[in-house]
Scaffold this active site. Structure first.
Site, PDB file in Angstrom:
ATOM      1  N   LYS A  94      77.782   5.648  37.216  1.00  0.00           N
ATOM      2  CA  LYS A  94      78.191   6.281  35.951  1.00  0.00           C
ATOM      3  C   LYS A  94      77.196   7.376  35.566  1.00  0.00           C
ATOM      4  O   LYS A  94      75.986   7.231  35.793  1.00  0.00           O
ATOM      5  CB  LYS A  94      78.268   5.200  34.865  1.00  0.00           C
ATOM      6  CG  LYS A  94      78.893   5.645  33.548  1.00  0.00           C
ATOM      7  CD  LYS A  94      79.038   4.450  32.614  1.00  0.00           C
ATOM      8  CE  LYS A  94      79.652   4.840  31.265  1.00  0.00           C
ATOM      9  NZ  LYS A  94      79.845   3.685  30.369  1.00  0.00           N
TER      10      LYS A  94
ATOM     11  N   SER B  91      84.422   2.975  28.338  1.00  0.00           N
ATOM     12  CA  SER B  91      83.980   4.322  28.665  1.00  0.00           C
ATOM     13  C   SER B  91      83.688   4.515  30.162  1.00  0.00           C
ATOM     14  O   SER B  91      83.581   5.659  30.598  1.00  0.00           O
ATOM     15  CB  SER B  91      82.730   4.654  27.847  1.00  0.00           C
ATOM     16  OG  SER B  91      81.661   3.800  28.223  1.00  0.00           O
TER      17      SER B  91
ATOM     18  N   SER C  81      82.889  -1.566  27.792  1.00  0.00           N
ATOM     19  CA  SER C  81      83.089  -0.378  28.627  1.00  0.00           C
ATOM     20  C   SER C  81      83.147  -0.603  30.124  1.00  0.00           C
ATOM     21  O   SER C  81      83.484   0.322  30.858  1.00  0.00           O
ATOM     22  CB  SER C  81      81.994   0.648  28.338  1.00  0.00           C
ATOM     23  OG  SER C  81      82.394   1.430  27.261  1.00  0.00           O
TER      24      SER C  81
HETATM   25  N1  GLN Z   1      85.150   1.159  23.583  1.00  0.00           N
HETATM   26  C1  GLN Z   1      83.917   0.787  22.970  1.00  0.00           C
HETATM   27  C2  GLN Z   1      83.418   1.905  22.112  1.00  0.00           C
HETATM   28  O1  GLN Z   1      84.080   2.870  21.998  1.00  0.00           O
HETATM   29  C3  GLN Z   1      82.956   0.364  24.011  1.00  0.00           C
HETATM   30  C4  GLN Z   1      81.967   1.371  24.427  1.00  0.00           C
HETATM   31  C5  GLN Z   1      80.965   0.866  25.425  1.00  0.00           C
HETATM   32  O2  GLN Z   1      80.983  -0.300  25.808  1.00  0.00           O
HETATM   33  N2  GLN Z   1      80.064   1.745  25.817  1.00  0.00           N
HETATM   34  O3  GLN Z   1      82.399   1.825  21.525  1.00  0.00           O
END
Ligand code: GLN
Length: 476
Positions: free
Chosen positions: A79, A154, A178
């Protein structure tokens, strides 16, 4: 030998590499060919590293010399918010477009030691804020199962890379789901380990009390293999734990006992096919001799609210470092204050700005007690609920996400419906407990069968049970 990427796992690839059925150079080339074919549609990778074959060559030497390990020569994707020395790490943001990492994250250092092959860096929601990878400054990642749909987020790029046969495993980060949610939407396995199990050193800060680096792979066994290499105490991350940090405990005599918070799964916001797949999974466990029983988590309905206060609060402080002076983009104003405004307003995307504003608000002196302090108090209550539930069960099961992959653009202008994607995943981050998402079936949408995931949460430090039970479910 013809390499069958669609059915390859780390375990199988390792055997083939060892026997000499193919080399890491050949394996890496097979992945590069696949990426070449698919990445222009899927956009899983932001960059494919030019030296991937050189890395593979070095790995082949290591294997030949007999010093190879399970991960030597295995191609993976990383990532874009995890630092690899000398390479760009942009967190899919304009503000870090040309930022080159000056050191290796601890997880990268550990993977390098094994001789893995880094194929490239993957797309993500900017600074890991989002659940669809639509918040990337470099275009959306499409779901390999249906190109009109999101791959989740994400870590959407990391999940799509594995799902499109563009890497054997990948790393993402999981602050609120995420890694598990994109794994669920892409039909693969994602693990968020116990808070502190994996060093965060070299992962760009996104809500430090919730965030963990996390592996994605096609099978539970592969996830476990990667986890075992990257986990462990690290002097550079003071919250890392050891094997003795948490006591070992098990309720189930023969098999672990699974608890289901039915009261939290009755809303009509959950997709019907997803619920069907979930219920079928519980029946499958029962037929394998597991006890499945109902549990209560009295405060769980507040979890999403707690997350969306604590997380932006931490973000507003984490992202203060991007001021146009230390890293990345710099735009000149008439004085230093205007430099900050101009740089941040130009460099950050809409969602990042929204969260910084929210976070600054909940931390402001007039509202600190009403929001941030109260959210932290409720965070403790939710953790207590889980600890109590674990006095009677060994695992807690829910769907990973409320539905399968949604259409690109469907939720992009509605932050609340996007935030609801995280309803089942945030609890593991709030409580610090480990949770895994494994594919458990499909949901039919417009003539396509889209993957859905089952999430299992365990006690602090009990990844072992997640692996054991996950492997029994998938058979690998
Ligand atoms: N979807 C969650 C958010 O928008 C998770 C983000 C994450 O785990 N980095 O914060």
């Amino acid at each position: 030998m013809k390499i069958d990427l669609a059915n390859l796992t780390i375990a199988k690839a390792h055997e083939h590499l060892k026997k000499g059925d193919f080399t890491s150079v050949e394996l890496t080339q097979a992945y590069l060919d696949e990426i070449n074919k698919k990445n222009s549609d899927v956009n899983a990778y932001l960059e494919v590293f030019k030296d991937a074959l050189d890395q593979a060559k070095a790995a082949d030497e290591l294997i030949k010399s007999g010093k190879g390990t399970l991960l030597t020569g295995i191609p993976c994707a990383i990532k874009d918010n995890i630092l690899i020395k000398g390479r760009i790490a942009s967190s899919a943001s304009k503000i870090l477009e040309n930022y080159h990492a000056t050191y290796d994250a601890t997880v990268i250092e550990r993977l390098k030691k094994e001789g893995v092959v880094f194929l490239g860096r993957t797309n993500m929601d900017e600074f890991a804020m989002g659940g669809s990878t639509e918040n990337s400054a470099y275009g959306v990642t499409r779901n390999p199962h249906d190109l009109e749909r999101v791959a989740g987020g994400s870590s959407g790029g990391s999940a799509a890379a594995v799902a499109m046969n563009g890497a054997l495993f990948s790393l993402g980060t999981d602050t609120g789901g995420s890694v598990r949610q994109p794994a669920s939407l892409c039909g693969i396995v994602g693990l968020k380990a116990t808070y502190g199990a994996i060093s965060r050193y070299g992962a760009m800060a996104m809500a430090a009390s919730l965030n963990q680096i996390a592996p994605l792979a096609r099978t539970v066994t592969d996830c476990e293999t990667v986890y075992n290499i990257i986990r462990g105490a690290d002097a550079k991350d003071s919250v890392t734990i050891t094997d003795d940090t948490y006591p070992k405990k098990r309720i189930g005599k023969k098999k672990p006992v699974i608890g289901v918070p039915r009261h939290f799964l009755s809303g009509d916001g959950i997709d019907k096919d997803t619920m069907k797949a979930f219920n079928a999974s519980m029946e499958k466990y029962q037929s394998m001799g597991y006890e499945v029983k109902e549990i209560k988590l009295p405060n769980i309905s507040y979890a999403l609210m707690v997350y969306y206060i604590v997380m932006p609060a931490e973000i507003s402080s984490d992202l203060a470092r991007f001021d146009g002076v230390k890293y990345g983009l710099h735009i000149d104003g008439k004085d230093v204050i205007e430099d900050y405004f101009k740089t941040r307003r130009t460099g950050f995307g809409k969602e990042v700005i929204r969260r910084i504003l929210l976070g600054t608000y909940v931390l402001s002196s007039g509202y600190y007690d009403a929001y941030y302090n109260r959210a932290n108090a409720v965070r403790r209550m939710i953790t207590e609920d889980f600890l109590k539930a674990f006095e009677g069960v060994d695992l807690i099961a829910t769907p990973t996400a409320p539905g399968p992959a949604f259409k690109i653009g469907e939720k992009a202008n509605d932050p609340i419906s996007m935030y609801l994607e995280d309803i089942f995943t945030v609890t593991a981050n709030i409580t610090g407990m480990p949770a895994i998402s494994i594919p458990c079936g499909t949901s039919r949408k417009e003539g396509k069968d889209l993957p859905v995931g089952l999430q299992l949460t365990a006690r602090h430090g009990d990844e072992k049970t997640l692996f054991e039970v996950g492997k029994e479910f998938l058979g690998e």
